[in-house]
Each structure stands twice: as C-alpha cells, then as structure tokens.
Design a protein around this motif. Structure first.
Motif: not given
Length: 145
Positions: A86-107
C-alpha cells in the motif's frame, strides 16, 4: 412470494442433498472391482491386494523443526507485506513525483563516463571499416552434413 416458499426451497435442497449422499453410502465401487484373469498384471494386482502393510499413525508425524518461525509470525509478515505494498502504491501514484534536476544527473553521469571520444575513430566510416575488416577475418561455419 409466499411465506412457505423458503421452507419448500430448504426442504427440496435437503432432499436433493440426502439423495446424492445416499448414493455414495450404498457401496464402494472399488471393493467389488474384478481384475481380468487374462490380464498380464492380474497376478501382481492380486498379490498387492492381499499384502499386509503397516500404515502410518499420528505418532509417525515428525515434530515441527525448531528453526521454523511460529505460525503467528507468518501472519505478521503477510500484514507487513500488505502495508509495504500500500505504501509503495501511494508513493508511486501519478502526480507524486516529477523529473526535476535531470541536468545535474546527466552531468554526473557524463563525469563518471569520462570524456567524449573525438577524432578520426569516432566516425561512422571508421566503424564501418572496422566491421568490414572483422567480417573478412571471420571463418564461416562448416557446411551441414
């Protein structure tokens, strides 16, 4: 719907159940089964049917091993797994995370991978030349017999 209809239905179900069970209690079809004497296994079947065997008793059941967790622990583990699901489903539900900071990750990934390859060996022509040389060196498999 009359008041007697549920009573009639119950009586009908009981009568049908009793009729079916009485057919099971009449006889054992395996007790009177005959073996064809001309069968190649007739003698072996008769010998096995007459053989006296010692059947296991409840005392023959081995004790529960000491290193097995108790039964309530299985239930607790299952409940913990349900909570984690249930916790995993709640944490991975749509709208609970975004792809930010991708430039730093790619660097960081580029830094780990090392410098980019540049020069004459990084072209498509060099790759094709290498592949052509490897094909020329390759030995074909022997023909099928």
């Amino acid at each position: 719907m009359s008041r007697l209809e549920p009573l009639r239905t119950s009586l009908l179900l009981c009568a049908c159940g009793a009729a079916m069970l009485s057919g099971c209690a009449v006889s054992n079809p395996f007790a009177t089964a005959a073996v064809d004497p001309a069968s190649p296994i007739a003698a072996e079947v008769a010998a096995k049917a007459r053989a006296s065997r010692a059947y296991p008793t409840f005392a023959d059941i081995p004790p529960v091993p000491a290193d097995v967790r108790p039964l309530p622990a299985f239930g607790r583990a299952a409940a913990e797994l349900e909570v984690a699901g249930v916790e995993l489903t709640r944490e991975t539900a749509p709208g609970t995370w975004t792809l930010t900071g991708t430039e730093a990750f790619a660097g960081r990934a580029r830094d780990i991978a090392g410098p980019e390859i540049t020069g004459p060996d990084s072209t498509t022509a060099a790759t094709e030349a290498f592949a052509k040389a490897q094909r020329a060196r390759a030995t074909p498999p022997p023909p099928p017999r």
